[in-house]
Scaffold this motif. Structure first.
Motif, PDB file in Angstrom:
ATOM      1  N   VAL A  74       0.828  -1.203   0.000  1.00  0.00           N
ATOM      2  CA  VAL A  74       0.000   0.000   0.000  1.00  0.00           C
ATOM      3  C   VAL A  74       0.863   1.254   0.000  1.00  0.00           C
ATOM      4  O   VAL A  74       0.585   2.222  -0.712  1.00  0.00           O
ATOM      5  CB  VAL A  74      -0.957  -0.010   1.212  1.00  0.00           C
ATOM      6  N   ARG A  75       1.943   1.250   0.788  1.00  0.00           N
ATOM      7  CA  ARG A  75       2.807   2.432   0.863  1.00  0.00           C
ATOM      8  C   ARG A  75       3.435   2.741  -0.489  1.00  0.00           C
ATOM      9  O   ARG A  75       3.453   3.893  -0.930  1.00  0.00           O
ATOM     10  CB  ARG A  75       3.918   2.221   1.903  1.00  0.00           C
ATOM     11  N   VAL A  76       3.936   1.704  -1.144  1.00  0.00           N
ATOM     12  CA  VAL A  76       4.612   1.922  -2.424  1.00  0.00           C
ATOM     13  C   VAL A  76       3.629   2.384  -3.486  1.00  0.00           C
ATOM     14  O   VAL A  76       3.909   3.297  -4.263  1.00  0.00           O
ATOM     15  CB  VAL A  76       5.338   0.631  -2.870  1.00  0.00           C
ATOM     16  N   ALA A  90       2.396   5.925  -2.884  1.00  0.00           N
ATOM     17  CA  ALA A  90       3.455   6.918  -2.992  1.00  0.00           C
ATOM     18  C   ALA A  90       3.620   7.413  -4.424  1.00  0.00           C
ATOM     19  O   ALA A  90       4.277   8.424  -4.668  1.00  0.00           O
ATOM     20  CB  ALA A  90       4.777   6.336  -2.491  1.00  0.00           C
ATOM     21  N   ARG A  91       3.003   6.701  -5.367  1.00  0.00           N
ATOM     22  CA  ARG A  91       3.099   7.079  -6.781  1.00  0.00           C
ATOM     23  C   ARG A  91       1.744   7.608  -7.247  1.00  0.00           C
ATOM     24  O   ARG A  91       0.774   6.857  -7.339  1.00  0.00           O
ATOM     25  CB  ARG A  91       3.505   5.875  -7.636  1.00  0.00           C
ATOM     26  N   LYS A  92       1.701   8.869  -7.555  1.00  0.00           N
ATOM     27  CA  LYS A  92       0.436   9.475  -7.981  1.00  0.00           C
ATOM     28  C   LYS A  92      -0.050   8.890  -9.306  1.00  0.00           C
ATOM     29  O   LYS A  92      -1.253   8.772  -9.518  1.00  0.00           O
ATOM     30  CB  LYS A  92       0.610  10.987  -8.102  1.00  0.00           C
ATOM     31  N   SER A  93       0.883   8.533 -10.177  1.00  0.00           N
ATOM     32  CA  SER A  93       0.488   7.982 -11.476  1.00  0.00           C
ATOM     33  C   SER A  93      -0.217   6.638 -11.303  1.00  0.00           C
ATOM     34  O   SER A  93      -1.184   6.336 -12.019  1.00  0.00           O
ATOM     35  CB  SER A  93       1.715   7.819 -12.377  1.00  0.00           C
ATOM     36  N   VAL A  94       0.250   5.826 -10.339  1.00  0.00           N
ATOM     37  CA  VAL A  94      -0.372   4.521 -10.103  1.00  0.00           C
ATOM     38  C   VAL A  94      -1.753   4.695  -9.475  1.00  0.00           C
ATOM     39  O   VAL A  94      -2.699   3.987  -9.827  1.00  0.00           O
ATOM     40  CB  VAL A  94       0.528   3.652  -9.198  1.00  0.00           C
ATOM     41  N   VAL A  95      -1.875   5.636  -8.557  1.00  0.00           N
ATOM     42  CA  VAL A  95      -3.188   5.920  -7.956  1.00  0.00           C
ATOM     43  C   VAL A  95      -4.175   6.380  -9.025  1.00  0.00           C
ATOM     44  O   VAL A  95      -5.334   5.963  -9.040  1.00  0.00           O
ATOM     45  CB  VAL A  95      -3.054   6.989  -6.851  1.00  0.00           C
ATOM     46  N   LYS A 148      12.961   5.993  -0.938  1.00  0.00           N
ATOM     47  CA  LYS A 148      12.205   6.905  -1.783  1.00  0.00           C
ATOM     48  C   LYS A 148      10.890   7.296  -1.124  1.00  0.00           C
ATOM     49  O   LYS A 148      10.477   8.457  -1.166  1.00  0.00           O
ATOM     50  CB  LYS A 148      11.938   6.255  -3.144  1.00  0.00           C
ATOM     51  N   VAL A 149      10.215   6.301  -0.501  1.00  0.00           N
ATOM     52  CA  VAL A 149       8.940   6.602   0.163  1.00  0.00           C
ATOM     53  C   VAL A 149       9.142   7.544   1.325  1.00  0.00           C
ATOM     54  O   VAL A 149       8.397   8.493   1.539  1.00  0.00           O
ATOM     55  CB  VAL A 149       8.262   5.281   0.628  1.00  0.00           C
TER      56      VAL A 149
END
Length: 301
Positions: A16-18, A21-26, A292-293
């Motif tokens: 979930v964190r990873v 953490a990526r707006k494109s994936v969300v 990175k997170v």
């Protein structure tokens, strides 16, 4: 307390964190959720009957009444795209489940049995992998015939080798672990070790592969429908719509571009989500991704 602890574990989980953490994936997850919900609720969402023909209104351009125009039969293109999503997502899910289940079973048998059994299974998988997936699906589709179930089976069988090879590789690694050896010394049979200890450790890598192959399965279904080997008309499918409309590219290009655009968006979104899952579940990337997170959270703070 148990409920809160479970929710907190889910929230704090690495996957979930990873992902979040990526707006494109969300964004990709939101797009997929909207498209899937629209396909499920197609009778409520679609503005027109996707199968109702209106020869007086055929090949209309984009307008407020028909956002993507109408096809050569006067059918609303947007409505057919919404209904076509049902076919695409069904083919993607069912074919991946077929391929994943069969491939993991074959890979587990090959890795645990070894010897002649392993050699025979993997040589068959190698022979299948030597043929491009779309060619294999086209060949199997010509044998099974048209129809939703047959297409799911053809695409599913063509994707089995990748799951078998991934699972076998994981089995060969995990079966040498100390806890598997300890289980054997404690009297656990080979079958119990395979089911209880080895197989669960092979699931995560296959989940990533399944996510990525959802897009490939949808793309293959579209290709088969475009080649006339897919879903029987008049059932709406994105590949079939492109096949029916590409001949009008010079006069009304949008009726061919629109379903092709939806195919591209869905495949891209599944690939983005699968890439994020791979990064989250790959132990080799845990250190770099964790940094990175934390950096992203520090910048927000």
């Amino acid at each position: 307390m148990n409920r809160k602890s479970t929710l907190s574990k889910i929230k704090d989980s690495r996957v979930v964190r990873v992902i979040f953490a990526r707006k494109s994936v969300v964004f990709c997850l939101c797009v997929l959720a909207v498209l899937i919900l629209a396909s499920i609720a197609a009778p409520l969402v679609a503005p027109y009957d996707p199968y109702k023909q209106d020869l007086k209104g055929m090949l209309q351009g984009m307008s407020t009444q028909h956002i993507f125009g109408t096809d050569a039969m006067g059918r609303d293109v947007l409505s057919r795209i919404i209904y076509g999503g049902r076919v695409s997502f069904t083919v993607g899910l069912v074919s991946v489940l077929i391929a994943g289940t069969a491939g993991m079973i074959l890979g587990l048998i090959a890795g645990m049995a070894g010897g002649l059994v392993d050699a025979v299974i993997m040589r068959v998988m190698d022979a299948m992998m030597s043929v491009p997936m779309i060619i294999m699906a086209l060949f199997l589709g010509s044998i099974f015939g048209k129809g939703l179930g047959n297409i799911c089976l053809a695409i599913g069988i063509s994707m089995i080798p990748s799951y078998a090879r991934v699972t076998r590789g994981q089995v060969l690694t995990v079966r040498e672990m100390d806890y598997v050896t300890a289980g054997t010394l404690c009297g656990a049979s080979k079958m119990k070790n395979a089911v209880s200890h080895i197989f669960p450790n092979c699931v995560s890598s296959n989940i990533v592969l399944m996510t990525m192959n959802l897009g490939s399965a949808i793309l293959n279904e579209a290709a088969l429908s475009f080649l006339g080997m897919g879903i029987n008309p008049p059932t709406a499918s994105w590949g079939g719509m492109v096949n029916d409309s590409y001949k009008y590219m010079g006069t009304n290009a949008v009726i061919a571009i629109a379903p092709g655009l939806f195919i591209m968006i869905v495949v891209l979104c599944f690939n983005m989500v699968g890439d994020a899952l791979r990064d989250a579940m790959d132990p080799k990337l845990r250190g770099t991704l964790g940094k990175k997170v934390k950096r992203s959270k520090g910048k927000k703070g």
